[in-house]
Design an enzyme around this catalytic site. Structure first.
Site: not given
Ligand code: MRU
Length: 348
Positions: A49-51, A92, A199, A240, A250-251
């Protein structure tokens, strides 16, 4: 900078190994992936996970697709790969890095149409490896620019995990923190737990602690209290998808933090690799927001925490309006308002 042990993705030239982020912080478990379907499943279920990391994993998945693609002519190869890219893009919806990486691979294929298929397959691998290496450099640069916004002794609040575990290395929001730590600065980090899937507590708290950074875990609803005490000098979050006008997905919870930061007069920074900036999306209203399984909300810590049959709203992301953002930290420099003009300029 963090220890190699917490690298979320390893590539040995032919095989992909993903650190199973669902198992953290309990277990360090790397799972081998060798098909697009396996990578799709990993992205969907948050194993990876994470963009930025989603983009890298998808790029390698395209190489797996290329390996089993038909070799009897460019058109059938291209169509096969296009189908696989479309399939992977359904894993996603919000992080634009996924679509960016898939497009980049498809463009590389399109540009190589006069080459033999077996060579194109190698070029797909080369492009995926390039995306992987580039992300490491992007994060380091974000760290260098972001460091200019910090001072020794600062308190920094972050949300979710925009750390090494979300990228090839160093992280985005965490990169300036790691560099500050390397310089011997005393930075005190507050990591939001980040419900519903934590997370912040499972990943950010883990990687910062392992790296020796001073990190304090708080529940999401404690951020206002911590800010009111004057303990936070800057908020740094990841993203994201950044729209052309600076609105940022973002999250879930990031929007609330931006409002709190504004209230308390705390600068609110978004660490934004340029692949996460989407000039084709004009404003935040156009960003597709993923909704996830209600079970993430009705159960915590493996235990039922809500009555059966309760209605649940579980968006994985929210959109912070550009007015609430002090600046974007990119690998090409820091972007201040007016964002619409200044974001465009860094792509020129
Ligand atoms: O649902 P996730 O864990 O993929 O969400 C991740 C985030 O919201 C991060 O802040 C974002 O992807 C940036 S990662 C450098």
């Amino acid at each position: 900078m963090p220890k190699e042990g917490l690298l979320p993705l390893k590539w040995d030239g032919e095989n992909l190994f993903l650190l199973d982020q669902r198992e953290l912080p309990d277990k360090i478990l790397y799972n081998k992936k060798s098909t697009p379907e396996e990578v799709w499943e990993s992205i969907k279920t948050l194993e990876v996970r994470g963009a930025p990391l989603i983009g890298i994993a998808a790029a390698y998945a395209m190489y797996f697709a290329a390996k089993s693609a038909p070799g009897d002519g460019f058109e059938s190869f291209y169509n096969y790969m296009k189908n696989k890219a479309e399939y992977l893009s359904t894993s996603r919806p919000t992080a634009v890095n996924l679509f960016w990486a898939l497009n980049r691979i498809m463009n590389r294929i399109a540009k190589s149409k006069d080459r033999p298929i077996r060579e194109i397959k190698d070029l797909v691998k080369e492009e995926a490896q390039k995306i992987h290496r580039e992300d490491e450099n992007i994060c380091r640069k974000i760290g260098e620019y972001g460091l200019q916004l910090l001072k020794d002794g600062y308190g920094v609040l972050t949300h979710c995990n925009a750390g090494q575990l979300a990228t090839a290395k160093y992280g985005t929001a965490t990169a300036p923190i790691y560099l500050a730590y390397e310089k011997g600065w005393k930075i005190k980090v507050f990591a939001d737990e980040t419900r519903p899937v934590n997370q912040g507590s499972r990943l950010t708290a883990l990687e910062l602690k392992e790296a020796g950074v001073d990190v304090t875990l708080i529940c999401d609803n404690m951020a206002a209290c911590v800010m009111s005490k004057g303990w936070v000098n800057a908020v740094i979050v990841g993203c994201d998808r950044v729209a052309a006008n600076g609105d940022t997905a973002n999250k879930i919870g990031t929007l609330g933090l931006s409002i709190l930061a504004k209230y308390f007069g705390i600068p609110f920074y978004v660490a934004a690799p340029t692949p996460t900036i989407d000039l084709n999306t004009e404003s935040g209203e156009e960003i597709p927001i993923e909704e996830r399984d209600p079970l993430e909300v009705t159960q915590s810590f493996g235990k039922k925490t809500a009555p059966d049959g309760i209605k649940v709203f579980n968006p994985a992301f929210d959109v912070t309006p550009h007015e609430n953002i002090t600046a974007f930290i990119t690998e090409k420099g820091i972007i201040y308002p007016p964002f619409k003009e200044n974001i465009r300029k860094i792509f020129e």
